[in-house]
Design an enzyme around this catalytic site. Structure first.
Site, short mmCIF file in Angstrom:
data_model
loop_
_atom_site.label_atom_id
_atom_site.label_comp_id
_atom_site.label_asym_id
_atom_site.label_seq_id
_atom_site.Cartn_x
_atom_site.Cartn_y
_atom_site.Cartn_z
N THR A 151 0.86 -1.20 0.00
CA THR A 151 0.00 0.00 0.00
C THR A 151 0.89 1.23 0.00
O THR A 151 2.01 1.19 0.49
CB THR A 151 -0.97 0.05 1.20
OG1 THR A 151 -1.95 -0.96 1.05
CG2 THR A 151 -1.70 1.38 1.34
N ARG A 179 -13.50 -9.07 -1.53
CA ARG A 179 -12.97 -8.53 -0.28
C ARG A 179 -12.73 -7.01 -0.42
O ARG A 179 -12.26 -6.53 -1.44
CB ARG A 179 -11.65 -9.24 0.04
CG ARG A 179 -11.04 -8.82 1.37
CD ARG A 179 -9.73 -8.14 1.16
NE ARG A 179 -9.13 -7.72 2.40
CZ ARG A 179 -8.14 -6.82 2.47
NH1 ARG A 179 -7.65 -6.31 1.37
NH2 ARG A 179 -7.66 -6.45 3.63
N SER A 181 -10.84 -3.65 0.79
CA SER A 181 -9.66 -3.13 1.49
C SER A 181 -10.05 -1.95 2.37
O SER A 181 -11.05 -1.28 2.11
CB SER A 181 -8.65 -2.69 0.43
OG SER A 181 -7.77 -1.75 0.96
N ASP A 182 -9.23 -1.66 3.37
CA ASP A 182 -9.49 -0.49 4.21
C ASP A 182 -9.14 0.83 3.53
O ASP A 182 -9.56 1.90 3.98
CB ASP A 182 -8.64 -0.57 5.49
CG ASP A 182 -7.17 -0.53 5.11
OD1 ASP A 182 -6.68 -1.53 4.53
OD2 ASP A 182 -6.51 0.50 5.34
N THR A 200 -1.54 1.61 6.42
CA THR A 200 -1.23 0.39 5.69
C THR A 200 -1.26 -0.77 6.70
O THR A 200 -1.21 -0.55 7.89
CB THR A 200 0.14 0.48 4.99
OG1 THR A 200 0.40 -0.74 4.31
CG2 THR A 200 1.27 0.76 5.97
N GLY A 201 -1.33 -1.99 6.18
CA GLY A 201 -1.38 -3.15 7.07
C GLY A 201 -2.52 -4.06 6.65
O GLY A 201 -3.00 -3.99 5.52
N GLY A 203 -6.04 -4.92 6.22
CA GLY A 203 -7.24 -4.08 6.15
C GLY A 203 -8.27 -4.41 7.21
O GLY A 203 -8.90 -3.52 7.79
N1 ASP Z 1 -4.33 -2.26 3.79
C1 ASP Z 1 -4.30 -3.00 2.56
C2 ASP Z 1 -5.44 -3.95 2.50
O1 ASP Z 1 -5.72 -4.62 3.47
C3 ASP Z 1 -3.07 -3.78 2.38
C4 ASP Z 1 -1.84 -3.10 2.70
O2 ASP Z 1 -1.78 -2.08 3.37
O3 ASP Z 1 -0.84 -3.62 2.27
O4 ASP Z 1 -6.01 -4.11 1.45
#
Ligand code: ASP
Length: 277
Positions: A151, A179, A181-182, A200-201, A203
Site C-alpha cells: 500500500t 474482499r 480493502s481499508d 497500511t497493514g 485491512g
Molecule cells: N491495507 C491494505 C489492504 O488490506 C493492504 C496493505 O496495506 O498492504 O487491502
C-alpha cells in the site's frame, strides 16, 4: 509525509530496501516541490500517483494479485478542509486508481466499487492498462506473499494550512474476490482541518481499529497527536492488529507508527528529508 507499506526483512533483500529508501526520498522531495505551487489535496494525489507508478510498491503498477488471478485496486482521497472523501474499491485495469478517485471528487456518488468503478473510469477516459508485473505473477503462482504487505499513502499540509490524505493499494494479495480493502474507507484514509492519516497493514485489522478516523477524532477533540496515536495503536493489541500509519497535524507535527516491523516511510519539510532506516 509518504508511506510505501511494510518492508519484510525476512523475505526481501538489502537491495530492495535501498531501492525503497531511494524511491521514497525521491518521491517525497518531488511532492514537496509540487506542494510549493499546489494545494495539499493536489499534492497527495500527485505523490500517490508517483508511488503507484513505481513497481516497488503494491499499488497501481506492481499491485498484488487476488485469489482468482485478477488485480483489483483500491484508492481514496480526502480533503481536510471540505471534509470531502472519494474513492474506488476493487477497480481493474487502470494505471492510476488515485486519479479515478480524484475524478470522483466532484461527483455526487463519490465511492464506487467493482464494475461500476470500472465503467466510470472508462467513461471518464482512463485508458485500459494492465498493472501486472512478472514478479507478482511469480509470487501468485508460487502462492507466496514474498514482498509482504504493501500500500502507498501521502499526507500533506500546504502553505494555507490545509491538510489532505490519499491512499492506494493492490490489497493483501490472494484475497477472496469481493474482499474490501481499508484503503478506500475512513479507517484507512481520513483527514480534517486538524489532522490527516494514511494507513497500511491488514485491512481487516485497520477497520477493526478504525485507525485513521479514530486518530483524527482524538486530535480534533484536543488530545495530543502522540497520545492519540499511542492510544489507538494500543487498542490494536487485544487482537494483535497489524497496521502502520503516517499522521500529520495542522501544526506540522509528523508521526509515524507501526504495530509490527517495519512500515517504510519518508517525510520532508523541504529542508530536510528523512527516510525509514
Ligand atoms: N491495507 C491494505 C489492504 O488490506 C493492504 C496493505 O496495506 O498492504 O487491502
Amino acid at each position: 509525509m509518504i508511506h510505501g507499506g511494510f518492508f519484510s526483512e525476512s523475505s526481501t533483500s538489502s537491495e530492495v530496501k535501498l531501492a525503497k529508501q531511494q524511491a521514497l526520498k525521491r518521491i517525497a522531495e518531488a511532492a514537496h516541490a509540487y506542494l510549493l505551487t499546489h494545494s495539499a489535496l493536489e499534492t497527495v494525489a500527485f505523490a500517490v500517483q508517483m508511488l503507484e507508478d513505481d513497481p516497488l510498491f503494491n499499488a497501481g503498477t506492481g499491485s498484488q494479485i487476488q485469489s482468482d488471478g485478477i488485480i483489483r485496486m483500491s484508492a481514496a482521497i480526502m480533503d481536510g478542509q471540505s471534509a470531502r472523501f472519494s474513492g474506488v474499491i476493487n477497480l481493474e485495469n487502470v494505471q492510476n486508481p488515485i486519479q479515478v478517485a480524484v475524478q470522483l471528487f466532484s461527483e455526487d456518488d463519490r465511492v464506487l466499487g467493482g464494475e461500476g468503478a470500472g465503467k466510470f473510469a472508462k467513461e471518464a477516459g482512463f485508458p485500459f492498462y494492465n498493472p501486472e508485473i512478472p514478479q507478482r505473477r511469480g509470487e501468485y503462482e508460487a502462492k507466496l506473499k514474498a514482498t509482504g504487505i504493501g500500500t502507498v499513502g501521502c499526507v500533506a499540509l500546504d502553505g494555507l494550512g490545509r491538510l489532505a490524505a490519499a491512499t492506494s493499494t493492490g490489497g493483501k494479495g490472494f484475497e477472496r474476490v469481493g474482499r474490501i480493502s481499508d484503503s478506500a474507507t475512513v479507517a484507512g484514509n481520513y483527514a480534517n482541518e486538524f489532522c490527516a492519516v494514511s494507513c497500511t497493514g491488514v485491512g481487516e485489522d485497520i477497520v477493526s481499529g478504525a485507525i485513521a478516523a479514530k486518530i483524527v477524532t482524538r486530535v480534533s477533540d484536543g488530545m495530543a497527536a502522540t497520545v492519540a496515536v499511542e492510544r489507538t495503536f494500543n487498542e490494536l493489541k487485544s487482537f494483535d492488529g497489524f497496521a502502520g500509519a503516517i499522521v500529520l497535524t495542522a501544526t506540522g507535527e509528523m508521526i509515524w507508527q507501526d504495530s509490527h516491523p517495519h512500515m517504510v516511510w519518508a517525510h520532508t519539510d523541504g529542508e530536510s528529508t528523512k527516510v525509514f532506516d
